[in-house]
Design an enzyme around this catalytic site. Sequence first.
Site, PDB file in Angstrom:
ATOM      1  N   ALA A 173      -6.477   5.187   7.171  1.00 27.15           N
ATOM      2  CA  ALA A 173      -5.927   6.959   7.723  1.00 27.15           C
ATOM      3  C   ALA A 173      -6.672   7.188   9.411  1.00 27.15           C
ATOM      4  O   ALA A 173      -7.089   5.811   9.648  1.00 27.15           O
ATOM      5  CB  ALA A 173      -7.012   7.588   7.268  1.00 27.15           C
TER       6      ALA A 173
ATOM      7  N   GLY B  37      -5.931   4.780   3.005  1.00 28.86           N
ATOM      8  CA  GLY B  37      -5.305   4.890   2.872  1.00 28.86           C
ATOM      9  C   GLY B  37      -3.726   4.299   2.753  1.00 28.86           C
ATOM     10  O   GLY B  37      -2.773   4.845   2.114  1.00 28.86           O
TER      11      GLY B  37
ATOM     12  N   GLU C 266      -3.922   2.560  -0.810  1.00 28.52           N
ATOM     13  CA  GLU C 266      -3.846   3.827  -1.768  1.00 28.52           C
ATOM     14  C   GLU C 266      -2.273   3.613  -2.233  1.00 28.52           C
ATOM     15  O   GLU C 266      -1.841   4.465  -3.077  1.00 28.52           O
ATOM     16  CB  GLU C 266      -4.623   4.900  -1.588  1.00 28.52           C
ATOM     17  CG  GLU C 266      -6.203   4.577  -1.028  1.00 28.52           C
ATOM     18  CD  GLU C 266      -7.082   5.780  -0.764  1.00 28.52           C
ATOM     19  OE1 GLU C 266      -8.032   6.540  -1.941  1.00 28.52           O
ATOM     20  OE2 GLU C 266      -7.348   5.802  -0.161  1.00 28.52           O
TER      21      GLU C 266
ATOM     22  N   GLU D 138     -13.115   1.891   3.245  1.00 27.56           N
ATOM     23  CA  GLU D 138     -13.529   3.306   3.153  1.00 27.56           C
ATOM     24  C   GLU D 138     -16.000   3.305   3.343  1.00 27.56           C
ATOM     25  O   GLU D 138     -16.471   3.467   4.472  1.00 27.56           O
ATOM     26  CB  GLU D 138     -13.548   4.019   2.558  1.00 27.56           C
ATOM     27  CG  GLU D 138     -12.361   5.001   2.260  1.00 27.56           C
ATOM     28  CD  GLU D 138     -11.238   3.681   2.310  1.00 27.56           C
ATOM     29  OE1 GLU D 138     -10.375   3.903   1.527  1.00 27.56           O
ATOM     30  OE2 GLU D 138     -11.556   2.644   1.757  1.00 27.56           O
TER      31      GLU D 138
END
Length: 259
Positions: free
Chosen positions: A63, A108, A111, A131
Amino acid sequence: MGEFVRLEVDDGVGTIRLDRPKLNAISGQVAEELTDVAREAGGRDDIGAVVIWGGPRIFAAGADVAEMVDRTPDDVWPHIVKLQTALDVVEDLPKVTIAAINGYALGGGYELALAADLRYAADNAKIGLPEILLGIIPGAGGTQRLPLLIGVSRAKDIIFSGRQVKADEALQLGMVDRVVPVKEVYEKAVEDARRFAKGPTVALAAAKRSIGEGLHTTRREGQEVERQNFVQLFGTEDQKTGMRSLLKDGPGKAVFEGR
């Protein structure tokens, strides 16, 4: 066609291409564009399978932290909903999807790869959900999809430690499905995607739907979903083609039309 995410189509394969220099960081805009592009790919008849690729250098490093660092809980809520929505749309594509991972797939980015059906990694890839090292947790499905993929204990090790996993270990753990020389990752993903695209795409969509729905219900309810999908396929041309070809020419000779 977005600024950072685009759809490229060639011979039945759609490539969802992330292109946000330098690290393909997944911002709110990237999430919105990914949602739009994935929906387009899902609805196009000229696309039978999909490859998700970040280019030859990096898949996606995670992210956009700079975009998130000063947000409050209220501020960050719509952002993570936006990203979760994008990955759910990718996961629900009625076509086989392959994530072609060059370089880093972190946070992300990984993910997003988890939302694909299959993951092909370059032999120099580094993968993980870091994270926790930022004082947060995966928020776009990582805590849900990874345990289903590799088991609870292994997923806890990856998530609790935040460590980066090299390609060979990722393959051993089941975090990726294949490790390929760095210059061949995309080409191999497209080659296999093209095989799926030329296959019985209606049956492949039904298999994907049955597996996906079965993961989120009881076994008995999952069997009901499977039964319904199985029966409905007997109304397709591909079912007749496949069975008649088997009886006439033996297995593996059928040429499907995706109908």
